[in-house]
Design a protein around this motif. Sequence first.
Motif, PDB file in Angstrom:
ATOM      1  N   ALA A  63       0.756  -1.215  -0.002  1.00  0.00           N
ATOM      2  CA  ALA A  63       0.037  -0.143   0.074  1.00  0.00           C
ATOM      3  C   ALA A  63       0.854   1.269   0.116  1.00  0.00           C
ATOM      4  O   ALA A  63       0.491   2.350  -0.309  1.00  0.00           O
ATOM      5  CB  ALA A  63      -1.042  -0.073   1.172  1.00  0.00           C
ATOM      6  N   GLY A  64       2.101   1.311   0.349  1.00  0.00           N
ATOM      7  CA  GLY A  64       2.864   2.237   0.307  1.00  0.00           C
ATOM      8  C   GLY A  64       4.463   2.037   0.367  1.00  0.00           C
ATOM      9  O   GLY A  64       4.667   0.720   0.625  1.00  0.00           O
ATOM     10  N   LEU A  65       5.155   2.978   0.085  1.00  0.00           N
ATOM     11  CA  LEU A  65       6.611   2.983   0.197  1.00  0.00           C
ATOM     12  C   LEU A  65       7.134   4.088   0.874  1.00  0.00           C
ATOM     13  O   LEU A  65       6.769   5.366   0.856  1.00  0.00           O
ATOM     14  CB  LEU A  65       7.274   2.944  -1.110  1.00  0.00           C
ATOM     15  N   VAL A  66       8.202   3.863   1.860  1.00  0.00           N
ATOM     16  CA  VAL A  66       9.056   5.040   2.456  1.00  0.00           C
ATOM     17  C   VAL A  66      10.410   5.003   2.175  1.00  0.00           C
ATOM     18  O   VAL A  66      10.995   3.753   2.001  1.00  0.00           O
ATOM     19  CB  VAL A  66       8.892   5.309   4.121  1.00  0.00           C
ATOM     20  N   VAL A  67      11.150   5.886   1.590  1.00  0.00           N
ATOM     21  CA  VAL A  67      12.310   5.964   0.943  1.00  0.00           C
ATOM     22  C   VAL A  67      13.182   6.749   2.091  1.00  0.00           C
ATOM     23  O   VAL A  67      12.800   8.198   2.310  1.00  0.00           O
ATOM     24  CB  VAL A  67      12.305   6.779  -0.351  1.00  0.00           C
ATOM     25  N   HIS A  92       0.074  -0.328   4.929  1.00  0.00           N
ATOM     26  CA  HIS A  92      -0.987   0.401   4.999  1.00  0.00           C
ATOM     27  C   HIS A  92      -0.580   1.730   4.446  1.00  0.00           C
ATOM     28  O   HIS A  92       0.560   1.900   3.990  1.00  0.00           O
ATOM     29  CB  HIS A  92      -1.140   0.637   6.640  1.00  0.00           C
ATOM     30  N   HIS A  93      -1.700   2.320   4.001  1.00  0.00           N
ATOM     31  CA  HIS A  93      -1.327   3.922   3.320  1.00  0.00           C
ATOM     32  C   HIS A  93      -0.504   4.450   4.340  1.00  0.00           C
ATOM     33  O   HIS A  93      -0.631   4.572   5.771  1.00  0.00           O
ATOM     34  CB  HIS A  93      -2.545   4.714   3.285  1.00  0.00           C
ATOM     35  N   PRO A  94       0.671   5.221   3.994  1.00  0.00           N
ATOM     36  CA  PRO A  94       1.555   5.719   5.003  1.00  0.00           C
ATOM     37  C   PRO A  94       1.073   6.899   5.596  1.00  0.00           C
ATOM     38  O   PRO A  94       1.514   7.266   6.861  1.00  0.00           O
ATOM     39  CB  PRO A  94       2.652   6.408   3.945  1.00  0.00           C
ATOM     40  N   ARG A  95       0.026   7.720   5.075  1.00  0.00           N
ATOM     41  CA  ARG A  95      -0.611   8.741   5.900  1.00  0.00           C
ATOM     42  C   ARG A  95      -1.194   8.216   7.314  1.00  0.00           C
ATOM     43  O   ARG A  95      -1.210   9.082   8.365  1.00  0.00           O
ATOM     44  CB  ARG A  95      -1.828   9.248   5.033  1.00  0.00           C
TER      45      ARG A  95
END
Length: 285
Positions: free
Chosen positions: A166-170, A239-242
């Motif tokens: 659902a999401g990615l954090v760089v 999950h959605h990063p927000r």
Amino acid sequence: MTDDAARPEETRSHLYAELAAVGPYGADLGHALITMVEPHPGHEREYNRWYEDDHYIAGAMAMPWMYAGRRWVATRELQLLRYPEKSAVAQPVTAGCYISTYWITAGRYADHMRWTVGINKRLNRDHRVFQDRTHIFTAFQDHVGTIYRDGDHGPRDVHALDHPYAGLVVQVIDAGSPGQREDLIAWLREDHLPKRLAGSPAAMVTVFMPTPLPLDRMTYVKQVEGVGTRLTLLWFLQHHPRDVWQDHFTDLDTAVAAKGLGTVEFVAPFIPTIPGTDRYADELR
């Protein structure tokens, strides 16, 4: 006669059979291309359609040894979550609303690079390169390792770009020296990342270090910064990063700083694009 209608002898088809018979071809994650780009204001939809309809395929996925890819986008809401404000990666830190990630077979970086330089020169010559964009953070990278939250359960890193995360954090970390980077890698692998992943919405973190681009690269792509000292971490979220940002991702810089092994220069959340659509293109500004 067009390229698409070329006769088999004009494509040197016999070379494909010869090349397929030699060299590594394991199901391994050896290298990555990570490219974050900012379309110029007013060209967001045009850029998205060019990249998705043409460049993602002809300039990436159709190439030898690039076996998985995914595009991600940061809406304005997500851009405003980024830190630190004074970043060595993006100036301003909100720059770079699209990022693409690609996996390359282990041991095939040099082979892939020869092809990608050649095809991008051809695309440029054929006027198939979109000019109204700026490369913010583009680098080929060597895979250092992957840390999993759930051990042997769940997708492996080779599946990460195909699995519906659902999401990615760089996260980008700059160490003070090559030797310090080795200490940083050991700490991340053995201590920090296993602890951070426990109970986290991230299923895995892949760790990469950048490699220099060849001297005959396209002129619009700047040489890679931080070779020898930089690490790039990709956190794959369920999950959605927000929805999980405040509890899990606002302090990725503090632990690194406290350990004294480097400086976090970029932390940024993204969500996957929806192929075949311009979804989110009107939410970037």
